[in-house]
Design a protein around this motif. Structure first.
Motif, PDB file in Angstrom:
ATOM      1  N   MET A  54      -4.644  11.662 -12.451  1.00 30.75           N
ATOM      2  CA  MET A  54      -5.841  10.831 -12.391  1.00 30.75           C
ATOM      3  C   MET A  54      -7.013  11.555 -13.037  1.00 30.75           C
ATOM      4  SD  MET A  54      -5.671   9.000  -8.692  1.00 30.75           S
ATOM      5  CE  MET A  54      -5.895  10.551  -7.841  1.00 30.75           C
TER       6      MET A  54
ATOM      7  N   MET B 253      -9.364   6.513  -2.286  1.00 30.83           N
ATOM      8  CA  MET B 253      -8.362   5.471  -2.509  1.00 30.83           C
ATOM      9  C   MET B 253      -8.184   4.559  -1.298  1.00 30.83           C
ATOM     10  SD  MET B 253      -5.734   7.715  -4.794  1.00 30.83           S
ATOM     11  CE  MET B 253      -5.052   6.315  -5.667  1.00 30.83           C
TER      12      MET B 253
ATOM     13  N   GLU C 110     -10.749   1.660   1.312  1.00 31.43           N
ATOM     14  CA  GLU C 110     -12.060   1.078   1.594  1.00 31.43           C
ATOM     15  C   GLU C 110     -12.151   0.724   3.069  1.00 31.43           C
ATOM     16  OE1 GLU C 110     -14.924  -2.084  -0.579  1.00 31.43           O
ATOM     17  OE2 GLU C 110     -13.240  -2.999   0.465  1.00 31.43           O
TER      18      GLU C 110
ATOM     19  N   MET D  91      -8.383  -0.764   4.023  1.00 32.82           N
ATOM     20  CA  MET D  91      -7.406  -1.130   2.993  1.00 32.82           C
ATOM     21  C   MET D  91      -7.019   0.164   2.289  1.00 32.82           C
ATOM     22  SD  MET D  91      -7.728  -4.317   3.681  1.00 32.82           S
ATOM     23  CE  MET D  91      -6.654  -5.132   2.495  1.00 32.82           C
TER      24      MET D  91
ATOM     25  N   ASP E  85      -4.874   2.144  -0.706  1.00 29.69           N
ATOM     26  CA  ASP E  85      -4.130   2.151  -1.966  1.00 29.69           C
ATOM     27  C   ASP E  85      -3.237   3.378  -2.044  1.00 29.69           C
ATOM     28  OD1 ASP E  85      -5.188  -0.216  -2.950  1.00 29.69           O
ATOM     29  OD2 ASP E  85      -6.921   0.774  -3.842  1.00 29.69           O
TER      30      ASP E  85
ATOM     31  N   HIS F 139       1.366  -0.567  -0.608  1.00 31.17           N
ATOM     32  CA  HIS F 139       0.010  -0.958  -0.214  1.00 31.17           C
ATOM     33  C   HIS F 139      -0.033  -1.027   1.312  1.00 31.17           C
ATOM     34  CE1 HIS F 139      -0.253  -2.176  -4.426  1.00 31.17           C
ATOM     35  NE2 HIS F 139       0.752  -2.993  -4.248  1.00 31.17           N
TER      36      HIS F 139
ATOM     37  N   TRP G  98       2.917  -3.352   2.503  1.00 28.87           N
ATOM     38  CA  TRP G  98       3.655  -4.120   1.525  1.00 28.87           C
ATOM     39  C   TRP G  98       4.562  -3.133   0.801  1.00 28.87           C
ATOM     40  CZ3 TRP G  98       0.391  -8.397  -1.244  1.00 28.87           C
ATOM     41  CH2 TRP G  98      -0.293  -9.149  -0.285  1.00 28.87           C
TER      42      TRP G  98
ATOM     43  N   MET H 224       8.133  -6.986  -0.848  1.00 27.93           N
ATOM     44  CA  MET H 224       7.751  -7.715  -2.052  1.00 27.93           C
ATOM     45  C   MET H 224       8.972  -8.095  -2.904  1.00 27.93           C
ATOM     46  SD  MET H 224       4.510  -5.202  -2.868  1.00 27.93           S
ATOM     47  CE  MET H 224       3.805  -6.106  -4.260  1.00 27.93           C
TER      48      MET H 224
ATOM     49  N   ARG I  90      -5.727   5.679 -10.700  1.00 26.72           N
ATOM     50  CA  ARG I  90      -6.363   5.557  -9.380  1.00 26.72           C
ATOM     51  C   ARG I  90      -6.343   4.126  -8.854  1.00 26.72           C
ATOM     52  NH1 ARG I  90     -10.189   7.976  -6.098  1.00 26.72           N
ATOM     53  NH2 ARG I  90      -9.756   9.939  -7.137  1.00 26.72           N
TER      54      ARG I  90
ATOM     55  N   GLY J 115      -0.905  -2.150  -9.081  1.00 21.90           N
ATOM     56  CA  GLY J 115      -2.160  -2.723  -8.610  1.00 21.90           C
ATOM     57  C   GLY J 115      -2.699  -1.998  -7.394  1.00 21.90           C
ATOM     58  N   SER J 116      -3.778  -2.518  -6.847  1.00 23.21           N
ATOM     59  CA  SER J 116      -4.445  -1.867  -5.712  1.00 23.21           C
ATOM     60  C   SER J 116      -5.437  -2.844  -5.095  1.00 23.21           C
ATOM     61  CB  SER J 116      -5.210  -0.628  -6.203  1.00 23.21           C
ATOM     62  OG  SER J 116      -6.187  -1.003  -7.169  1.00 23.21           O
ATOM     63  N   TRP J 117      -5.786  -2.566  -3.834  1.00 18.86           N
ATOM     64  CA  TRP J 117      -6.801  -3.387  -3.167  1.00 18.86           C
ATOM     65  C   TRP J 117      -8.156  -3.216  -3.842  1.00 18.86           C
ATOM     66  CZ3 TRP J 117      -4.652  -6.620   0.115  1.00 18.86           C
ATOM     67  CH2 TRP J 117      -3.544  -6.250   0.869  1.00 18.86           C
ATOM     68  N   LEU J 118      -8.516  -1.957  -4.142  1.00 26.21           N
ATOM     69  CA  LEU J 118      -9.833  -1.714  -4.733  1.00 26.21           C
ATOM     70  C   LEU J 118      -9.917  -2.324  -6.133  1.00 26.21           C
ATOM     71  CD1 LEU J 118      -9.756   0.345  -2.318  1.00 26.21           C
ATOM     72  CD2 LEU J 118     -11.234   1.790  -3.694  1.00 26.21           C
ATOM     73  N   GLY J 119      -8.822  -2.248  -6.874  1.00 29.87           N
ATOM     74  CA  GLY J 119      -8.801  -2.868  -8.189  1.00 29.87           C
ATOM     75  C   GLY J 119      -8.873  -4.385  -8.108  1.00 29.87           C
TER      76      GLY J 119
ATOM     77  N   LYS K 296     -10.369  -6.149  -5.860  1.00 33.70           N
ATOM     78  CA  LYS K 296     -11.760  -6.507  -5.560  1.00 33.70           C
ATOM     79  C   LYS K 296     -12.594  -6.514  -6.848  1.00 33.70           C
ATOM     80  CE  LYS K 296     -15.672  -4.478  -2.965  1.00 33.70           C
ATOM     81  NZ  LYS K 296     -16.394  -5.578  -2.318  1.00 33.70           N
TER      82      LYS K 296
ATOM     83  N   LEU L  96       0.181  -7.754  -5.970  1.00 32.43           N
ATOM     84  CA  LEU L  96      -0.927  -7.646  -5.016  1.00 32.43           C
ATOM     85  C   LEU L  96      -2.205  -8.245  -5.601  1.00 32.43           C
ATOM     86  CD1 LEU L  96      -1.712  -6.178  -2.226  1.00 32.43           C
ATOM     87  CD2 LEU L  96      -2.890  -4.608  -3.733  1.00 32.43           C
TER      88      LEU L  96
END
Lengths: 312, 312, 312
Positions: free
Chosen positions: A1, A61, A63, A82, A84, A205, A239, A298, C22, C45-49, C51, C174
């Motif tokens: 990253m 990573m 929220e 949440m 990631d 996730h 997930w 999934m 990230r 994917g990701s939750w923050l992404g 959003k 996601l």
């Protein structure tokens, strides 16, 4: 990253370092020039600071949102998280899994320091190297860490002590309560890892929720109460991409506290804690997981859930 | 604090000043060159702008999240507020407590301007001096402030009128509805301060929730409706360090609207308002508090709650 | 506006462009040097992404919060969206309304690209010109867009292909699930626009909520499941200034899925989708709206709501 876990964490907490009073923090320097950020031992802490604490714990990573949850008559704030990339952000970083020594009341390190030091068995499961020369150590403790502990940690990270930032908050504080109550998902994945042969790298996730338990001054009772919030009021979900629905079903049924607590179900966690010699490391993994667990595959679309509705 | 309440507030609203159209705001200059930010008189306002309004009101020491609350058949957005350091952020800053003159329809100042001017009895209770030469005044009003009012405020702050930024939104607007409905916790602490001898400086952390009431054009009816949302749907909580559980129990029982409204319980707030000469300052404090109150004593771990479940 | 919709969107997603790993994204270049941001085809994917995806879709004029919603036994995360200036942010920008060609499986463009190209009938209803030379195209698709499609889009925008950023996520991911489940309000306003003569420009503020449906690998079943979340679990609300309460009452009653589905009510959406030739454009508008709709008239204070409580 591009931005390492420790770099991201330091960026997240920088408002606290710049303006500690605003976030209810007290900042000092250790003998070795480590930066100590007290968020709850002598300091009052804050909601905004607690959110930074938790998001930094995951290297950015995750929220945290403050929601609302009704628990009997109480409308309590909830810590809704949440998550990631949980292999990296939780197993490799956030989890309270690095015992800094041996014995009953040994200090435990959590947060990005674990991704740097890779000195415990969970962080070693994750392929990750953090190039950051500045490192964030987080500790749920009522006592400031000793200079020996700080030297030990810095040494394990290969950095000078002066490059270490240490955030501390006891269970019996606002920040302590928020950060523990945000661990509903961590409980699930760690419980799976400790207690089953389930391949947790299939979990892509995650999310968790629990009420933020009101604080009580006594550290043992506070620890009990915030764990009560998790094991009786917490909810974790994940997930995943897993080839075998049957195996997911099996672990889901065994995972929640309610499924495994047996005669301990209904007891306060302080009592359970005492039974196991007051050490979190002695508590069997099945007793350290939230009230309700959801696993969604999934690959197949199957969703498994297990809970015990007759909460006490 | 490194960043003062007014500095933090000006930073929070700077996106609105930079791009008013995006936030449904209209910006103009008063005769004395004060910056007037209309968020709801002629302007439409916005959810994102309302969040900035509320967080700026607390000098940045609060976070507003839009949640969801079911009220009978309605799924309404809720204003969920977490409040840090309430003595400073609410008593010293946010509360609508500085009457700019005398009489029935006197304009009322709220927000960081109060921490600068320290001209009302509540802000004077807090030890705080704001060095910022730029000041944010917020007003819940359907009329733009007069040049006399602006000069009076600037003078009380010891700054030129041109350094004053004024945000206005009437009750009958989106921003007005959000900002009033975010006052559930403020109602609790102000009600305690006005109505009891309780030492409010023992309150360290607060939170509040209320549904965001749908707006109605008429200013009096709108004012009534958003207060209905608070007194019948609002919930406030606080964490405190207080030596005497018995005193907390006593004030908790007296605090919620439901406990004190007597025959007024069930009436629309517009009607109650009329009873007291259409002045918020005349309304007895016990009638200006949320439906449900929770007080948690961090010293003893005791949690007190009072509400009236049989809401109309 | 000072910052255009495309400029704001590019700013919102810049953390993903700077550090894709990230956010669970994979970035590549098309033959014509467009930037392709995969958020769910090969990427996790990701939750923050997700959003950022949703907030960028609205040109920054919306806020997504992850809440919690109980659906039967499941405690699912919900996508709670607050929408400012819906004529611009939804009708002119976010809606999935620009068919890039003809036929059954035609790719559909959504997001700020629509405000730039103004090539579909909805974006043309809004007075807006976006000066940004950099444009964001979003697509709910399991296949990367062809070079022909990208050239067609860039041409319609009057920009070089290299200035195009394309975010893709299939229904079966996601990010796909989050972004579709955040469309409860969009469904309402588009359904009104397609199906009635109601003047949607009277709608000033909107919000929507739906549970984030667990993903299933099969694209058609995933599409069905996330639409199930919307039509059976979604809730949309809007605040408007409209002269005629009677007309609002009439459209509110006709709007929710539950009111119009007739014999289709209770069916899975995948089945409904098949009935209409697997094309979203063929599905009658009344079948593409959330379970529950609230309309609040700010002029009169009237609030209208319609839902079918006996959900299957």
């Amino acid at each position: 990253m591009t931005k390492s876990l420790n770099e991201a964490a330091m960026e997240i907490i920088s408002p606290i370092l710049d303006d500690p009073q605003r976030y209810g923090a007290l900042i000092s320097k250790s003998a070795g020039r480590a930066t100590i950020v007290d968020m709850g031992i002598e300091a009052d802490g804050s909601w905004l600071g607690a959110k930074m604490y938790v998001e930094a714990a995951h290297g950015g990573m995750a929220e945290l949102t403050y929601g609302r949850m009704r628990v009997k008559d109480l409308d309590l704030p909830s810590a809704d998280l949440m998550v990631d990339n949980p292999m990296l952000s939780v197993i490799g970083c956030e989890a309270g899994a690095w015992a800094l020594g041996e014995g009953e009341f040994v200090p435990v390190a959590s947060g990005p320091v674990r991704a740097k030091a890779r000195a415990d068995r969970w962080s070693q499961k994750v392929e990750y190297e953090d190039p950051s020369p500045y490192v964030l150590l987080q500790m749920q403790t009522a006592r400031f860490p000793s200079d020996e502990t700080l030297a030990f940690v810095a040494d394990a990270c290969g950095i000078p002590v002066a490059n270490l930032t240490v955030m501390v908050a006891p269970s019996a504080s606002l920040v302590g309560s928020v950060q523990v109550c945000s661990r509903a998902f961590e409980q699930c994945i760690i419980s799976l890892a400790r207690n089953t042969s389930f391949d947790i790298s299939t979990i892509l996730h995650g999310y968790g929720s629990a009420p933020v338990a009101p604080v009580i001054k006594d550290e043992v009772l506070a620890m009990g109460r915030i764990n009560d919030a998790l094991v009786y009021g917490g909810s974790g979900g994940m997930w995943l991409r897993h080839p075998d629905d049957e195996e997911i079903r099996r672990v889901t049924e065994g995972l929640p506290f309610s499924a495994q607590a047996g005669d301990d179900y209904g007891k306060g966690y302080a009592e359970i804690f005492a039974t196991y010699g007051h050490s979190l490391f002695n508590i069997p993994a099945p007793l350290d997981s939230p009230a309700k667990v959801m696993m969604a595959n999934m690959l197949t679309g199957s969703v498994f859930i297990h809970s015990r509705e007759d909460r006490p």
